[in-house]
Design a protein around this motif. Structure first.
Motif, PDB file in Angstrom:
ATOM      1  N   PHE A  21       0.811  -1.215   0.000  1.00 29.38           N
ATOM      2  CA  PHE A  21       0.000   0.000   0.000  1.00 29.38           C
ATOM      3  C   PHE A  21       0.855   1.281   0.000  1.00 29.38           C
ATOM      4  CE2 PHE A  21      -2.053   3.370   2.475  1.00 29.38           C
ATOM      5  CZ  PHE A  21      -3.142   3.619   1.651  1.00 29.38           C
ATOM      6  N   PHE A  22       1.809   1.345   0.945  1.00 24.21           N
ATOM      7  CA  PHE A  22       2.586   2.578   1.080  1.00 24.21           C
ATOM      8  C   PHE A  22       3.485   2.814  -0.140  1.00 24.21           C
ATOM      9  CE2 PHE A  22       5.311   5.661   3.263  1.00 24.21           C
ATOM     10  CZ  PHE A  22       4.294   6.471   3.740  1.00 24.21           C
ATOM     11  N   GLY A  23       3.926   1.699  -0.736  1.00 23.67           N
ATOM     12  CA  GLY A  23       4.720   1.810  -1.962  1.00 23.67           C
ATOM     13  C   GLY A  23       3.916   2.478  -3.070  1.00 23.67           C
ATOM     14  N   TRP A  24       2.628   2.114  -3.167  1.00 27.00           N
ATOM     15  CA  TRP A  24       1.767   2.733  -4.186  1.00 27.00           C
ATOM     16  C   TRP A  24       1.555   4.215  -3.917  1.00 27.00           C
ATOM     17  CZ3 TRP A  24       1.015   1.076  -8.774  1.00 27.00           C
ATOM     18  CH2 TRP A  24       1.052  -0.292  -9.042  1.00 27.00           C
ATOM     19  N   VAL A  25       1.403   4.557  -2.636  1.00 30.50           N
ATOM     20  CA  VAL A  25       1.195   5.968  -2.275  1.00 30.50           C
ATOM     21  C   VAL A  25       2.400   6.792  -2.738  1.00 30.50           C
ATOM     22  CG1 VAL A  25       0.983   7.581  -0.326  1.00 30.50           C
ATOM     23  CG2 VAL A  25      -0.318   5.458  -0.323  1.00 30.50           C
ATOM     24  N   ARG A  26       3.592   6.284  -2.462  1.00 30.76           N
ATOM     25  CA  ARG A  26       4.809   7.008  -2.855  1.00 30.76           C
ATOM     26  C   ARG A  26       4.953   7.023  -4.372  1.00 30.76           C
ATOM     27  NH1 ARG A  26       9.564   4.856  -1.125  1.00 30.76           N
ATOM     28  NH2 ARG A  26      10.661   6.821  -0.884  1.00 30.76           N
ATOM     29  N   PHE A  27       4.635   5.884  -5.011  1.00 25.28           N
ATOM     30  CA  PHE A  27       4.743   5.810  -6.473  1.00 25.28           C
ATOM     31  C   PHE A  27       3.829   6.861  -7.128  1.00 25.28           C
ATOM     32  CE2 PHE A  27       3.276   3.959 -10.562  1.00 25.28           C
ATOM     33  CZ  PHE A  27       4.488   3.977 -11.229  1.00 25.28           C
ATOM     34  N   ILE A  28       2.587   6.959  -6.630  1.00 27.02           N
ATOM     35  CA  ILE A  28       1.637   7.942  -7.199  1.00 27.02           C
ATOM     36  C   ILE A  28       2.173   9.364  -6.971  1.00 27.02           C
ATOM     37  CG2 ILE A  28      -0.724   8.871  -6.999  1.00 27.02           C
ATOM     38  CD1 ILE A  28      -1.597   5.967  -6.252  1.00 27.02           C
ATOM     39  N   HIS A  29       2.751   9.602  -5.781  1.00 22.76           N
ATOM     40  CA  HIS A  29       3.324  10.926  -5.487  1.00 22.76           C
ATOM     41  C   HIS A  29       4.417  11.269  -6.519  1.00 22.76           C
ATOM     42  CE1 HIS A  29       3.813  14.288  -2.640  1.00 22.76           C
ATOM     43  NE2 HIS A  29       5.110  14.244  -2.905  1.00 22.76           N
ATOM     44  N   PHE A  30       5.272  10.302  -6.824  1.00 25.59           N
ATOM     45  CA  PHE A  30       6.394  10.586  -7.719  1.00 25.59           C
ATOM     46  C   PHE A  30       5.938  10.732  -9.174  1.00 25.59           C
ATOM     47  CE2 PHE A  30       8.890   7.998  -4.382  1.00 25.59           C
ATOM     48  CZ  PHE A  30       8.951   9.109  -3.561  1.00 25.59           C
ATOM     49  N   VAL A  31       4.960   9.916  -9.597  1.00 26.66           N
ATOM     50  CA  VAL A  31       4.454  10.056 -10.977  1.00 26.66           C
ATOM     51  C   VAL A  31       3.793  11.431 -11.128  1.00 26.66           C
ATOM     52  CG1 VAL A  31       2.796   9.181 -12.673  1.00 26.66           C
ATOM     53  CG2 VAL A  31       4.176   7.570 -11.375  1.00 26.66           C
ATOM     54  N   ALA A  32       2.936  11.780 -10.157  1.00 25.58           N
ATOM     55  CA  ALA A  32       2.262  13.087 -10.210  1.00 25.58           C
ATOM     56  C   ALA A  32       3.294  14.217 -10.191  1.00 25.58           C
ATOM     57  CB  ALA A  32       1.290  13.228  -9.047  1.00 25.58           C
ATOM     58  N   ALA A  33       4.397  13.998  -9.456  1.00 22.36           N
ATOM     59  CA  ALA A  33       5.433  15.031  -9.349  1.00 22.36           C
ATOM     60  C   ALA A  33       6.077  15.301 -10.720  1.00 22.36           C
ATOM     61  CB  ALA A  33       6.503  14.593  -8.350  1.00 22.36           C
ATOM     62  N   PHE A  34       6.346  14.239 -11.483  1.00 24.12           N
ATOM     63  CA  PHE A  34       6.958  14.429 -12.808  1.00 24.12           C
ATOM     64  C   PHE A  34       5.981  15.142 -13.749  1.00 24.12           C
ATOM     65  CE2 PHE A  34      10.242  11.627 -11.328  1.00 24.12           C
ATOM     66  CZ  PHE A  34      11.355  11.938 -12.096  1.00 24.12           C
ATOM     67  N   VAL A  35       4.708  14.726 -13.713  1.00 20.85           N
ATOM     68  CA  VAL A  35       3.706  15.357 -14.581  1.00 20.85           C
ATOM     69  C   VAL A  35       3.583  16.840 -14.212  1.00 20.85           C
ATOM     70  CG1 VAL A  35       1.270  15.343 -15.272  1.00 20.85           C
ATOM     71  CG2 VAL A  35       2.443  13.183 -14.833  1.00 20.85           C
ATOM     72  N   PHE A  36       3.507  17.111 -12.912  1.00 17.63           N
ATOM     73  CA  PHE A  36       3.392  18.473 -12.370  1.00 17.63           C
ATOM     74  C   PHE A  36       4.568  19.341 -12.855  1.00 17.63           C
ATOM     75  CE2 PHE A  36       5.012  21.015  -8.710  1.00 17.63           C
ATOM     76  CZ  PHE A  36       3.940  21.845  -8.450  1.00 17.63           C
ATOM     77  N   PHE A  37       5.777  18.785 -12.798  1.00 17.90           N
ATOM     78  CA  PHE A  37       6.980  19.546 -13.140  1.00 17.90           C
ATOM     79  C   PHE A  37       7.013  19.884 -14.639  1.00 17.90           C
ATOM     80  CE2 PHE A  37      11.552  19.621 -14.308  1.00 17.90           C
ATOM     81  CZ  PHE A  37      11.941  20.708 -13.555  1.00 17.90           C
ATOM     82  N   PHE A  38       6.752  18.875 -15.498  1.00 14.64           N
ATOM     83  CA  PHE A  38       6.831  19.146 -16.938  1.00 14.64           C
ATOM     84  C   PHE A  38       5.657  20.003 -17.408  1.00 14.64           C
ATOM     85  CE2 PHE A  38       9.928  15.709 -16.687  1.00 14.64           C
ATOM     86  CZ  PHE A  38      10.971  16.313 -17.373  1.00 14.64           C
TER      87      PHE A  38
END
Ligand code: HEM
Ligand code: HEM
Length: 227
Positions: free
Chosen positions: A54-71
């Protein structure tokens, strides 16, 4: 409204609208997953723990959203140079004395409407009003801060070149713990900004009656022109 006609003006081009909604979705995702990272909860696991992750998915979603947010943010900066005059960077950052004076006068008028509630009249601006433009600029600085601190922390967990470009921020800010604290605190800026922003967008839609909310969907606003 005597002697005036209503004209439809195309204000927000597609890249601005796309940027806006992708950004809003990313900020919401990052705030929810970020909050969960900062305050991890216990999840009851039925069965083999490694299948839950579960927590791995939470962090994974945070990082994917972070890349989309940045670009997405980089795309908006580009559009500040390539887009129409309502999208132009000088709407946020008035660098000539003439523009600064004009925006300052307008910002005072907006405060009379939004804060003092001493006036209930449409703004003259067609794009962002001056005060809104300045607060968006402040939010762009917060986007930058959140990206730099986020990627700085992420450098310790990734071999990709992008996070490593920001690795210097961690020693500069006094270590991982301090960076996480600042990154966490900035989340509250976004929550407060979003609440005030959505309230004001609805309020201006009502006061101005020019289709402010729908303009971020279709691009058009209605402007009164005196004959
Ligand atoms: C609006 C944008 C963002 C918000 C609101 C946000 C929010 C948060 C919050 C609240 C935390 C938990 C901090 C704590 O430990 O208390 C966190 C952790 C973190 N965030 Fe963000 N964040 C945002 C953008 C980013 C970006 C652009 C990146 C870039 C990769 C990023 C990377 C990270 C990393 C690496 C962690 C630590 C994860 C861990 O140690 O498990 N964040 N974020
Ligand atoms: C239901 C939620 C939202 C609605 C209805 C909404 C609506 C709008 C509207 C109508 C505008 C244009 C205002 C004008 O004419 O001056 C605008 C601009 C903007 N909004 Fe939102 N918004 C929402 C959520 C958010 C969120 C969550 C964020 C990020 C934290 C955000 C960030 C911005 C920014 C940065 C601009 C300036 C856009 C640009 O020129 O690039 N909005 N919003």
């Amino acid at each position: 409204m005597n002697g005036a006609t209503i004209e439809r003006v195309y204000v927000w081009q597609l890249p601005v609208r796309l940027y806006h909604w992708v950004n809003a979705a990313c900020v919401a995702t990052l705030a929810v997953t970020g909050y969960m990272i900062g305050r991890p909860m216990t999840v009851p696991v039925i069965g083999e723990a490694s299948f839950s992750y579960f927590f791995g998915w939470v962090r994974f979603i945070h990082f994917v959203a972070a890349f989309v947010f940045f670009f997405n943010f980089l795309g908006r900066i580009y559009w500040g140079f390539a887009g129409n005059r309502y999208a132009h960077w000088d709407q946020f950052l008035p660098l000539t004395p003439r523009l600064l004076r004009k925006q300052w006068r307008e910002a005072v008028e907006v405060m009379k409407v939004d804060i003092l509630q001493a006036k209930v009249e449409p703004m003259e601006s067609v794009g962002h009003n001056a005060l809104a433009g300045w607060t968006y600029f402040l939010s762009f600085l917060a986007f930058l801060f959140q990206s730099v601190t986020g990627f700085g922390m992420y450098a310790a967990m990734s071999d990709a070149w992008l996070p490593h470009m920001f690795a210097w921020i961690v020693p500069l800010m006094g270590g991982d713990f301090a960076v996480r604290q600042w990154h966490h605190m900035m989340m509250w800026f976004f929550i407060v900004f979003s609440m005030i922003h959505v309230y004001l967008v609805f309020y201006h839609d009502y006061v101005e009656g020019r289709g402010v909310i729908s303009s971020m969907a279709g691009g058009w606003k209605f402007v009164e022109r005196r004959k």
